[in-house]
Design a protein around this motif. Structure first.
Motif, PDB file in Angstrom:
ATOM      1  N   CYS A  48       0.727  -1.253   0.032  1.00 56.69           N
ATOM      2  CA  CYS A  48      -0.054  -0.066   0.110  1.00 56.69           C
ATOM      3  C   CYS A  48       0.946   1.379  -0.070  1.00 56.69           C
ATOM      4  O   CYS A  48       0.560   2.130  -0.740  1.00 56.69           O
ATOM      5  CB  CYS A  48      -0.744   0.133   1.266  1.00 56.69           C
ATOM      6  N   LYS A  49       1.737   1.115   0.897  1.00 53.90           N
ATOM      7  CA  LYS A  49       2.789   2.486   0.969  1.00 53.90           C
ATOM      8  C   LYS A  49       3.520   2.717  -0.177  1.00 53.90           C
ATOM      9  O   LYS A  49       3.681   3.817  -0.831  1.00 53.90           O
ATOM     10  CB  LYS A  49       3.872   2.306   2.198  1.00 53.90           C
ATOM     11  N   GLU A  50       4.114   1.529  -1.038  1.00 54.95           N
ATOM     12  CA  GLU A  50       4.758   1.680  -2.272  1.00 54.95           C
ATOM     13  C   GLU A  50       4.077   2.108  -3.271  1.00 54.95           C
ATOM     14  O   GLU A  50       4.254   3.115  -3.988  1.00 54.95           O
ATOM     15  CB  GLU A  50       5.507   0.316  -2.494  1.00 54.95           C
ATOM     16  N   TRP A  51       2.678   1.616  -3.635  1.00 56.91           N
ATOM     17  CA  TRP A  51       1.947   1.932  -4.663  1.00 56.91           C
ATOM     18  C   TRP A  51       1.392   3.309  -4.523  1.00 56.91           C
ATOM     19  O   TRP A  51       1.245   4.201  -5.443  1.00 56.91           O
ATOM     20  CB  TRP A  51       0.916   1.000  -4.711  1.00 56.91           C
ATOM     21  N   ASN A  52       1.269   3.703  -3.397  1.00 58.64           N
ATOM     22  CA  ASN A  52       0.486   5.076  -3.060  1.00 58.64           C
ATOM     23  C   ASN A  52       1.429   6.307  -2.659  1.00 58.64           C
ATOM     24  O   ASN A  52       0.925   7.340  -2.259  1.00 58.64           O
ATOM     25  CB  ASN A  52      -0.858   4.940  -2.065  1.00 58.64           C
ATOM     26  N   ALA A  53       2.751   5.974  -2.794  1.00 53.88           N
ATOM     27  CA  ALA A  53       3.838   6.670  -2.337  1.00 53.88           C
ATOM     28  C   ALA A  53       3.627   7.601  -0.879  1.00 53.88           C
ATOM     29  O   ALA A  53       3.453   8.660  -0.938  1.00 53.88           O
ATOM     30  CB  ALA A  53       3.868   7.868  -3.424  1.00 53.88           C
ATOM     31  N   LEU A  54       3.236   6.634  -0.005  1.00 53.30           N
ATOM     32  CA  LEU A  54       2.951   7.370   1.252  1.00 53.30           C
ATOM     33  C   LEU A  54       4.081   7.390   2.336  1.00 53.30           C
ATOM     34  O   LEU A  54       5.050   6.677   2.168  1.00 53.30           O
ATOM     35  CB  LEU A  54       1.907   6.107   1.960  1.00 53.30           C
ATOM     36  N   PRO A  55       4.297   8.640   2.814  1.00 50.11           N
ATOM     37  CA  PRO A  55       5.413   8.638   3.753  1.00 50.11           C
ATOM     38  C   PRO A  55       5.422   7.812   4.888  1.00 50.11           C
ATOM     39  O   PRO A  55       4.524   7.313   5.331  1.00 50.11           O
ATOM     40  CB  PRO A  55       5.106  10.199   4.127  1.00 50.11           C
ATOM     41  N   GLU A  56       6.724   7.662   5.233  1.00 54.19           N
ATOM     42  CA  GLU A  56       6.872   6.856   6.486  1.00 54.19           C
ATOM     43  C   GLU A  56       6.645   7.641   7.537  1.00 54.19           C
ATOM     44  O   GLU A  56       6.396   8.831   7.939  1.00 54.19           O
ATOM     45  CB  GLU A  56       8.344   6.790   6.645  1.00 54.19           C
ATOM     46  N   ASP A  57       5.800   6.654   8.556  1.00 53.10           N
ATOM     47  CA  ASP A  57       5.168   7.136   9.748  1.00 53.10           C
ATOM     48  C   ASP A  57       5.556   6.532  11.036  1.00 53.10           C
ATOM     49  O   ASP A  57       4.718   6.466  12.044  1.00 53.10           O
ATOM     50  CB  ASP A  57       3.627   6.936   9.733  1.00 53.10           C
ATOM     51  N   GLY A  58       6.874   6.250  11.162  1.00 57.82           N
ATOM     52  CA  GLY A  58       7.400   5.951  12.308  1.00 57.82           C
ATOM     53  C   GLY A  58       7.617   4.546  12.581  1.00 57.82           C
ATOM     54  O   GLY A  58       6.753   3.595  11.977  1.00 57.82           O
ATOM     55  N   LEU A  59       8.577   3.836  12.970  1.00 54.69           N
ATOM     56  CA  LEU A  59       9.034   2.698  12.987  1.00 54.69           C
ATOM     57  C   LEU A  59       9.499   2.309  14.448  1.00 54.69           C
ATOM     58  O   LEU A  59       9.929   0.915  14.722  1.00 54.69           O
ATOM     59  CB  LEU A  59      10.259   2.303  11.948  1.00 54.69           C
ATOM     60  N   SER A  60       8.811   2.868  15.428  1.00 56.04           N
ATOM     61  CA  SER A  60       9.245   2.505  16.649  1.00 56.04           C
ATOM     62  C   SER A  60       7.906   1.790  17.375  1.00 56.04           C
ATOM     63  O   SER A  60       6.885   1.826  17.190  1.00 56.04           O
ATOM     64  CB  SER A  60       9.250   3.804  17.805  1.00 56.04           C
ATOM     65  N   LEU A  61       8.530   0.593  18.084  1.00 54.49           N
ATOM     66  CA  LEU A  61       7.449  -0.304  18.520  1.00 54.49           C
ATOM     67  C   LEU A  61       6.891   0.135  19.744  1.00 54.49           C
ATOM     68  O   LEU A  61       7.508   1.300  20.408  1.00 54.49           O
ATOM     69  CB  LEU A  61       8.166  -1.548  19.261  1.00 54.49           C
ATOM     70  N   THR A  62       5.583  -0.148  19.890  1.00 50.11           N
ATOM     71  CA  THR A  62       4.751   0.614  21.387  1.00 50.11           C
ATOM     72  C   THR A  62       5.171   0.010  22.595  1.00 50.11           C
ATOM     73  O   THR A  62       5.042   0.758  23.716  1.00 50.11           O
ATOM     74  CB  THR A  62       3.286   0.460  21.018  1.00 50.11           C
ATOM     75  N   GLY A  63       5.811  -1.052  22.676  1.00 52.24           N
ATOM     76  CA  GLY A  63       6.316  -1.864  23.750  1.00 52.24           C
ATOM     77  C   GLY A  63       5.065  -2.666  24.358  1.00 52.24           C
ATOM     78  O   GLY A  63       5.229  -3.461  25.258  1.00 52.24           O
ATOM     79  N   MET A  64       3.906  -2.669  23.674  1.00 53.13           N
ATOM     80  CA  MET A  64       2.853  -3.485  23.866  1.00 53.13           C
ATOM     81  C   MET A  64       2.687  -4.698  22.744  1.00 53.13           C
ATOM     82  O   MET A  64       1.980  -5.542  23.143  1.00 53.13           O
ATOM     83  CB  MET A  64       1.505  -2.651  23.921  1.00 53.13           C
ATOM     84  N   SER A  65       3.144  -4.660  21.863  1.00 52.93           N
ATOM     85  CA  SER A  65       3.047  -5.569  20.621  1.00 52.93           C
ATOM     86  C   SER A  65       4.119  -5.462  19.757  1.00 52.93           C
ATOM     87  O   SER A  65       4.879  -4.685  19.590  1.00 52.93           O
ATOM     88  CB  SER A  65       1.794  -5.536  20.164  1.00 52.93           C
ATOM     89  N   TYR A  66       4.174  -6.509  18.721  1.00 54.71           N
ATOM     90  CA  TYR A  66       4.994  -6.278  17.379  1.00 54.71           C
ATOM     91  C   TYR A  66       4.372  -5.220  16.353  1.00 54.71           C
ATOM     92  O   TYR A  66       4.890  -5.155  15.432  1.00 54.71           O
ATOM     93  CB  TYR A  66       5.227  -7.752  16.922  1.00 54.71           C
ATOM     94  N   ASP A  67       3.333  -4.574  16.747  1.00 50.07           N
ATOM     95  CA  ASP A  67       2.851  -3.629  15.881  1.00 50.07           C
ATOM     96  C   ASP A  67       3.609  -2.136  16.003  1.00 50.07           C
ATOM     97  O   ASP A  67       3.570  -1.782  17.074  1.00 50.07           O
ATOM     98  CB  ASP A  67       1.351  -3.434  16.317  1.00 50.07           C
ATOM     99  N   ASN A  68       4.143  -1.693  15.082  1.00 56.81           N
ATOM    100  CA  ASN A  68       4.855  -0.519  14.798  1.00 56.81           C
ATOM    101  C   ASN A  68       3.945   0.672  14.120  1.00 56.81           C
ATOM    102  O   ASN A  68       4.212   1.662  14.377  1.00 56.81           O
ATOM    103  CB  ASN A  68       6.023  -0.621  14.315  1.00 56.81           C
ATOM    104  N   THR A  69       2.784   0.147  13.738  1.00 64.20           N
ATOM    105  CA  THR A  69       1.853   1.230  12.939  1.00 64.20           C
ATOM    106  C   THR A  69       1.006   1.648  13.775  1.00 64.20           C
ATOM    107  O   THR A  69       0.436   2.719  13.626  1.00 64.20           O
ATOM    108  CB  THR A  69       1.576   0.677  11.586  1.00 64.20           C
ATOM    109  N   GLN A  70       0.487   0.896  14.833  1.00 60.61           N
ATOM    110  CA  GLN A  70      -0.413   1.300  15.879  1.00 60.61           C
ATOM    111  C   GLN A  70      -2.003   1.416  15.397  1.00 60.61           C
ATOM    112  O   GLN A  70      -2.881   1.094  16.026  1.00 60.61           O
ATOM    113  CB  GLN A  70      -0.162   2.517  16.617  1.00 60.61           C
TER     114      GLN A  70
END
Length: 324
Positions: A48-70
């Motif tokens: 999705c990010k590659e095709w729509n040229a979406l900007p990077e929105d953070g790669l830091s983990l929340t500390g609550m799961s393996y989800d980095n986009t939240q």
């Protein structure tokens, strides 16, 4: 003959594209996301990010799961949720324990060696993974409240934001019952999933569905997807996964059914989804009616406040003249 739009705000809507003014539209398309086969690879997010040229929105983990986009946002149009929970022990469909080491839905191992993960009271830890996206509602409140026409209904029945027309008013953000649409901090304009409208026009499927390795994200005509989803739930129930259920598939629900619906393995709230979403503009006609009634009553009272004293004044002057 030109079709006259109905502009319904709620209720069953069999053809939203035609009622939005599209003559002879193609069949409505959408997503069916089967979370029971999602492996959390995030290929959909990357595609999705590659095709729509979406900007990077953070790669830091929340500390609550393996989800980095939240969560979904202006720069995250696909979001894979990672949910860790304790699951009850599950026997095999015939009542016998499953084979050693075999993985069974919903990802609960039957092996006797639980390596310390067995919790008191029974049950092991399991992952529930789900790729979330804009629901492309049949009755889209974000579209209803947009003052510039930036949001529009496409001929495929999907809802798209035209970023060059958006003025950043933000009305669409609180209108969405799912909390999907968001404004970018840099310029205030709203963004969300377009269901790859540019790819649909070229006869291609959306990038996320194309990239999904397990076919957890399925794209196609919405009616066919609903039939396929119902059969999938029946098969899961037959194999003992009785908690499998569909979410957002019902055209009679509070948003008229979603263009992107899900097969879930737990309650919607577990996945961060509202249990009974309702289009936030549903009650607008009744609200305007009540407002008009109140305005008329106020205007009537205002007029009386001047009329009654004037009439009383005239009557008092006549009586005084007669006494003379």
């Amino acid at each position: 003959m030109t079709h006259q739009p109905h502009h319904l705000l709620s209720g069953v809507e069999p053809d939203p594209a035609r009622d939005a003014g599209h003559d002879d539209p193609p069949p409505r398309v959408g997503f069916f996301t089967d979370t029971s086969v999602c492996i959390g690879c995030k290929a959909c997010e990357v595609a999705c990010k590659e095709w729509n040229a979406l900007p990077e929105d953070g790669l830091s983990l929340t500390g609550m799961s393996y989800d980095n986009t939240q969560g979904l946002g202006a720069s995250t149009w696909r979001h894979v949720a990672f949910i860790e929970q304790q699951a009850p022990p599950r026997p095999a469909p015939d009542g016998a324990p499953g084979p050693e080491g075999r993985t069974e839905l919903p990802l609960v191992a039957d092996a006797p060696d639980d390596r310390g993960r067995q919790a008191a009271g029974g049950g092991e830890l399991r992952w529930l993974m789900s790729s979330d996206v804009c629901k492309h509602c049949t009755h889209a409140a974000c579209l209803d409240v947009c003052p510039t026409g930036s949001l529009f209904r496409t001929e495929f029945g999907t809802v798209v934001v035209q970023e060059d027309i958006c003025n950043g008013c933000g009305y669409c953000v609180p209108a969405c019952p799912y909390g999907v649409i968001e404004q970018r901090p840099s310029d205030g304009r709203a963004f969300k999933c377009t269901l790859c409208y540019d790819r649909l026009g070229a006869g291609q499927e959306p990038a996320c569905a194309k990239a999904c390795p397990t076919e957890s994200i399925q794209f196609g005509p919405l009616d066919e997807l609903r039939e396929r989803a119902a059969r999938r739930v029946e098969r899961l129930h037959e194999t003992g996964v009785t908690e499998a259920r569909l979410y957002g598939h019902d055209p009679a629900d509070g948003v008229g059914g979603d263009g992107a619906f899900f097969l879930l393995l737990d309650e919607p709230e577990v996945y961060g989804l509202p249990p009974d979403p309702v289009v936030t503009t549903r009650d607008l006609p009744a609200m305007w009616k009540h407002a008009a009634t109140a305005a008329l009553a106020l205007a009537g009272g205002f007029a009386l406040s001047f009329t009654v004293p004037a009439l009383l004044g005239r009557g008092g002057s006549g009586a005084a003249g007669g006494r003379r």
